[in-house]
Design an enzyme around this catalytic site. Structure first.
Site, PDB file in Angstrom:
ATOM      1  N   VAL A  64      39.758 -37.872  43.532  1.00 18.74           N
ATOM      2  CA  VAL A  64      39.513 -36.428  43.405  1.00 18.74           C
ATOM      3  C   VAL A  64      38.540 -35.890  44.459  1.00 18.74           C
ATOM      4  CG1 VAL A  64      40.084 -36.237  40.931  1.00 18.74           C
ATOM      5  CG2 VAL A  64      37.715 -36.706  41.625  1.00 18.74           C
ATOM      6  N   TYR A 156      23.949 -35.090  36.350  1.00 20.10           N
ATOM      7  CA  TYR A 156      25.134 -35.001  35.488  1.00 20.10           C
ATOM      8  C   TYR A 156      25.108 -33.672  34.719  1.00 20.10           C
ATOM      9  CZ  TYR A 156      28.602 -36.169  31.902  1.00 20.10           C
ATOM     10  OH  TYR A 156      29.699 -36.148  31.066  1.00 20.10           O
ATOM     11  N   ILE A 189      31.180 -39.817  23.120  1.00 20.14           N
ATOM     12  CA  ILE A 189      32.539 -40.261  22.802  1.00 20.14           C
ATOM     13  C   ILE A 189      32.691 -41.745  23.167  1.00 20.14           C
ATOM     14  CG2 ILE A 189      35.015 -39.797  23.190  1.00 20.14           C
ATOM     15  CD1 ILE A 189      33.429 -37.374  21.975  1.00 20.14           C
TER      16      ILE A 189
HETATM   17  N1  LIG Z   1      32.413 -40.302  26.967  1.00 16.56           N
HETATM   18  C1  LIG Z   1      31.512 -39.368  26.733  1.00 16.56           C
HETATM   19  O1  LIG Z   1      30.598 -39.569  25.931  1.00 16.56           O
HETATM   20  C2  LIG Z   1      31.619 -38.028  27.429  1.00 16.56           C
HETATM   21  C3  LIG Z   1      30.779 -37.008  26.965  1.00 16.56           C
HETATM   22  C4  LIG Z   1      30.847 -35.755  27.574  1.00 16.56           C
HETATM   23  C5  LIG Z   1      31.733 -35.535  28.605  1.00 16.56           C
HETATM   24  N2  LIG Z   1      32.537 -36.544  29.035  1.00 16.56           N
HETATM   25  C6  LIG Z   1      33.449 -36.237  30.148  1.00 16.56           C
HETATM   26  O2  LIG Z   1      34.775 -36.608  29.812  1.00 16.56           O
HETATM   27  C7  LIG Z   1      35.502 -36.937  30.999  1.00 16.56           C
HETATM   28  C8  LIG Z   1      36.196 -38.280  30.790  1.00 16.56           C
HETATM   29  O3  LIG Z   1      35.208 -39.271  30.642  1.00 16.56           O
HETATM   30  P1  LIG Z   1      35.432 -40.636  29.820  1.00 16.56           P
HETATM   31  O4  LIG Z   1      34.422 -40.680  28.774  1.00 16.56           O
HETATM   32  O5  LIG Z   1      36.857 -40.817  29.499  1.00 16.56           O
HETATM   33  O6  LIG Z   1      34.950 -41.654  30.950  1.00 16.56           O
HETATM   34  P2  LIG Z   1      35.595 -42.917  31.660  1.00 16.56           P
HETATM   35  O7  LIG Z   1      36.244 -43.818  30.674  1.00 16.56           O
HETATM   36  O8  LIG Z   1      34.499 -43.433  32.506  1.00 16.56           O
HETATM   37  O9  LIG Z   1      36.763 -42.271  32.570  1.00 16.56           O
HETATM   38  C9  LIG Z   1      36.468 -41.517  33.704  1.00 16.56           C
HETATM   39  C10 LIG Z   1      37.766 -41.306  34.437  1.00 16.56           C
HETATM   40  O10 LIG Z   1      37.506 -40.510  35.608  1.00 16.56           O
HETATM   41  C11 LIG Z   1      38.129 -41.118  36.719  1.00 16.56           C
HETATM   42  N3  LIG Z   1      37.422 -40.848  37.965  1.00 16.56           N
HETATM   43  C12 LIG Z   1      36.093 -40.906  38.205  1.00 16.56           C
HETATM   44  N4  LIG Z   1      35.834 -40.637  39.496  1.00 16.56           N
HETATM   45  C13 LIG Z   1      37.033 -40.403  40.096  1.00 16.56           C
HETATM   46  C14 LIG Z   1      37.434 -40.099  41.416  1.00 16.56           C
HETATM   47  N5  LIG Z   1      36.554 -39.946  42.407  1.00 16.56           N
HETATM   48  N6  LIG Z   1      38.766 -39.907  41.668  1.00 16.56           N
HETATM   49  C15 LIG Z   1      39.678 -40.053  40.682  1.00 16.56           C
HETATM   50  N7  LIG Z   1      39.362 -40.362  39.406  1.00 16.56           N
HETATM   51  C16 LIG Z   1      38.055 -40.541  39.117  1.00 16.56           C
HETATM   52  C17 LIG Z   1      38.090 -42.612  36.415  1.00 16.56           C
HETATM   53  O11 LIG Z   1      39.050 -43.278  37.217  1.00 16.56           O
HETATM   54  P3  LIG Z   1      39.038 -44.866  37.418  1.00 16.56           P
HETATM   55  O12 LIG Z   1      39.708 -45.408  36.174  1.00 16.56           O
HETATM   56  O13 LIG Z   1      39.820 -45.083  38.673  1.00 16.56           O
HETATM   57  O14 LIG Z   1      37.600 -45.263  37.549  1.00 16.56           O
HETATM   58  C18 LIG Z   1      38.400 -42.609  34.914  1.00 16.56           C
HETATM   59  O15 LIG Z   1      39.787 -42.591  34.693  1.00 16.56           O
HETATM   60  C19 LIG Z   1      34.480 -36.940  32.137  1.00 16.56           C
HETATM   61  O16 LIG Z   1      34.577 -35.731  32.858  1.00 16.56           O
HETATM   62  C20 LIG Z   1      33.148 -37.018  31.414  1.00 16.56           C
HETATM   63  O17 LIG Z   1      32.085 -36.449  32.153  1.00 16.56           O
HETATM   64  C21 LIG Z   1      32.505 -37.789  28.470  1.00 16.56           C
END
Ligand SMILES: NC(=O)c1ccc[n+]([C@@H]2O[C@H](COP(=O)([O-])OP(=O)(O)OC[C@H]3O[C@@H](n4cnc5c(N)ncnc54)[C@H](OP(=O)(O)O)[C@@H]3O)[C@@H](O)[C@H]2O)c1
Length: 246
Positions: A64, A156, A189
């Protein structure tokens, strides 16, 4: 709820992104599932979801933060000559915890690149397609950190706050093209990112959650699907918290 619609979802390989691909498919949507790198396991997983729900899932690969790769992906989307009905800006990153005083500008730029500027670029391209068809729904995945702040996560929290600002701004600017723009702000999450938080900090956050537990990726995905659907046709510019009550 999403039958016949086509959605672009980034961060599709794991976590909330993968759960969102499956949720959209279960409601009948076709999905461009965007991951950073080509991966056989990912393709097998996406094929399995597509067969289970009788929809199309088209894997797309781009970092991205790389505009050249984004442009190539947009060409592939255009070539399919179907509408792009929703965009879910899911990909995001969190860096190592550090106090504000110890946060370098380089680290801030890296996090903003992934969480904010990349979203802006991809949204510009997809919004152009949506404007031509005079319809669309964009869902940005923010965080409660962007609303409340989060100790030791200055870059963040501020990158997600910027995304929230962008959501409100774009809801106004893109409404002339009948495009709705909303954000979902998850709390803590159960994903790799959610579990990366240091144990003492996690306990501190969970103590503030009314429901007293960590959220499931599917619980966030459900709200994203609602915002992509026509059931939310009179909702725009909103930030919906999915945090178990904080
Ligand atoms: N989990 C929580 O507690 C939480 C809370 C609030 C907000 N969020 C938000 O929810 C969203 C999803 O997070 P998640 O919890 O599912 O985290 P995650 O399991 O770490 O997944 C993050 C995803 O983003 C992708 N990504 C990161 N950098 C990228 C890049 N430069 N280009 C393409 N893809 C990229 C990763 O790809 P790869 O698989 O290739 O690494 C992965 O698929 C994020 O925006 C996060 O900030 C999460």
């Amino acid at each position: 709820m999403l039958k016949g619609k086509n959605a672009v979802i980034t961060g599709a390989r794991r976590g909330i992104g993968r759960a969102t691909v499956e949720k959209f498919a279960s409601y009948g949507a076709n999905v461009w599932a965007c991951a950073r790198k080509q991966d056989d396991d990912f393709e097998t997983d996406m094929r399995r979801i597509a067969e289970k729900y009788s929809v199309n899932i088209w894997p797309l690969y781009f970092d991205v933060t790389d505009e050249v790769q984004i442009k190539q992906a947009i060409q592939l989307i255009k070539r399919q000559k179907v509408s792009a009905d929703s965009l879910v800006n899911m990909a995001g990153m969190v860096s190592e915890s550090a106090s504000f005083q110890m946060t370098s500008i380089e680290k801030m730029k890296m996090v903003f690149d992934t969480n904010f500027f990349s979203t802006t670029i991809l949204t510009q391209y997809i919004a152009r397609l949506m404007a031509r068809q005079n319809s669309g729904s964009i869902i940005n995945i923010a965080s409660v950190a962007g609303i409340d702040g989060e100790p030791a996560q200055y870059e963040y929290a501020t990158s997600k706050a910027a995304l929230i600002g962008a959501t409100k701004h774009l809801a106004r600017e893109l409404s002339v093209n009948n495009i709705r723009v909303n954000a979902v702000a998850p709390g803590i999450i159960d994903t790799r990112m959610g579990n990366k938080i240091e144990e003492h900090l996690k306990e501190h956050i969970l103590n503030k959650v009314i429901m007293g537990r960590i959220g499931k990726p599917e619980e966030v995905a459900e709200v994203v699907a609602f915002l992509a659907s026509d059931r939310s046709s009179y909702i725009t510019g909103q930030i919906i918290r999915v945090d178990g009550g904080m």
